[in-house]
Design a protein around this motif. Structure first.
Motif, PDB file in Angstrom:
ATOM      1  N   TYR A  23      -0.794   5.709  30.521  1.00 31.85           N
ATOM      2  CA  TYR A  23       0.199   6.337  29.114  1.00 31.85           C
ATOM      3  C   TYR A  23       1.150   7.509  29.442  1.00 31.85           C
ATOM      4  O   TYR A  23       2.284   7.669  28.697  1.00 31.85           O
ATOM      5  CB  TYR A  23      -0.696   5.974  27.890  1.00 31.85           C
TER       6      TYR A  23
ATOM      7  N   THR B 148       3.632   2.031  30.288  1.00 34.27           N
ATOM      8  CA  THR B 148       2.896   1.659  28.480  1.00 34.27           C
ATOM      9  C   THR B 148       2.433   0.456  28.557  1.00 34.27           C
ATOM     10  O   THR B 148       2.299   0.095  27.556  1.00 34.27           O
ATOM     11  CB  THR B 148       4.100   1.929  27.749  1.00 34.27           C
TER      12      THR B 148
ATOM     13  N   ASP C 273       2.562  -0.241  18.621  1.00 35.37           N
ATOM     14  CA  ASP C 273       3.964  -0.268  19.022  1.00 35.37           C
ATOM     15  C   ASP C 273       4.905   0.241  19.791  1.00 35.37           C
ATOM     16  O   ASP C 273       5.784  -0.337  20.840  1.00 35.37           O
ATOM     17  CB  ASP C 273       6.103  -0.683  18.010  1.00 35.37           C
ATOM     18  N   SER C 274       4.207   1.525  20.675  1.00 35.77           N
ATOM     19  CA  SER C 274       4.370   2.014  21.744  1.00 35.77           C
ATOM     20  C   SER C 274       3.728   1.591  22.909  1.00 35.77           C
ATOM     21  O   SER C 274       4.167   2.575  24.863  1.00 35.77           O
ATOM     22  CB  SER C 274       3.867   3.270  21.750  1.00 35.77           C
TER      23      SER C 274
END
Length: 327
Positions: free
Chosen positions: A44, A49, A76-77
């Motif tokens: 990450y 992601t 949401d990442s």
């Protein structure tokens, strides 16, 4: 890192996606939870992601590890991709295999995607993942005992409830995708694809290209074979299923390593490992959206992500294609 949308959806994923099968330990000999969590977080940090997992990977272990790894991240990442349709706790559907869990206990695994099972599995996955929605929900394998419309009516219900954002399939033929697509818009098909396993090029890949469905290529490194680190006489850990596969028999290993020897100069020109070159070539293939790459620790995860740090010229791709198609 590079990012692409799945199919014609608005779901954007990292071209190198973290494959969390090995993280679950099942069929890989063992797992170290801390190393697995560190691997996902290291990925990450360098732009990976998207994480692909499944309940069957360690019978819940992999999803739990993913849930621990993403805890604290902005939801949401990160894109969470998981699956349904393989039950080890229910004797229903198609018997897929006799296996052993991470503790060595014998288990029977069934391909089953009845409506009530899909709903139940989703709820269990959400709990293990520590989230209230799944970005991409994929049937793991076809289930011949359940009508496709029944299965995907359940997925539609989950989408309407906000528990699933997008629907995908794994290991589906073009005909099966067409039937499922009548019930719910499909964005992707996750299928095996590597330099030494290109069967999808005959039918599945062309269908997906024409119909704007993404291909998520799993085992692009052929479970480690294409890293160049496997050799004749290689000793696998107890419980590692690779030892019995045809790809890991002496003759196939020797042929593969001969191919890799010819690819080494190209990798060296880019100061890249063989594994990075293989991943980079894979995502350059027409129709391939994502390469799923597993890692047992942070160093491996970062190495996989760095496959996107260099570009292959058209001439290099032609050279590699010639070697691969001559394999």
């Amino acid at each position: 890192m590079k990012y692409k949308k799945l199919g014609n959806s608005n779901l954007e994923v990292s071209v190198i996606t973290f494959g969390a099968w090995a993280a679950g330990g099942w069929m890989w000999g063992s797992t170290d939870r801390k190393d697995a969590v560190d691997a996902i977080r290291a990925s990450y940090d360098v732009g990976v992601t998207s994480i692909d997992t499944a309940p069957i990977y360690g019978q819940g272990t992999s999803e739990e590890i993913v849930g621990e790894a993403i805890k604290g991240m902005a939801r949401d990442s990160v894109q969470v991709l998981t699956k349904f349709g393989m039950r080890w706790d229910l004797a229903k559907g198609d018997l897929a295999m006799n296996s052993k869990d991470n503790d060595g206990k014998a288990i029977d695994i069934y391909k089953y995607a009845g409506k009530e099972s899909v709903i139940y599995e989703c709820e269990q996955s959400l709990k293990r993942l520590g989230t209230d929605y799944i970005d991409l929900y994929q049937i793991h394998w076809p289930d011949s005992t359940t009508p496709i419309d029944e299965t995907f009516e359940a997925v539609v219900q989950l989408i309407e409830q906000g528990k699933v954002r997008h629907a995908g399939v794994c290991n589906y033929s073009a005909a099966q995708m067409i039937e499922a697509g009548k019930i719910v818009p499909l964005v992707s098909n996750q299928v095996p694809y590597s330099m030494v396993n290109r069967g999808i090029e005959e039918e599945t890949l062309p269908y997906c290209v024409v119909n704007e469905k993404s291909i998520l290529a799993y085992s692009p490194l052929q479970r480690g074979l294409l890293t160049g680190k496997i050799y004749a006489g290689y000793q696998f850990q107890e419980g590692d299923s690779r030892a019995t596969l045809r790809y890991f028999q002496p003759d196939f290993i020797a042929r593969t390593n001969a191919l890799l020897d010819q690819l080494k100069p190209i990798a060296e020109e880019h100061n890249a490992t063989l594994g990075q070159l293989v991943l980079r070539w894979t995502v350059e293939r027409p129709g391939i959206t994502v390469a799923l790459a597993g890692a047992r620790n942070a160093a491996q995860a970062i190495e996989n992500a760095n496959a996107l740090k260099f570009d292959l010229s058209e001439e290099e791709i032609i050279r590699i294609d010639a070697l691969v198609y001559d394999f």
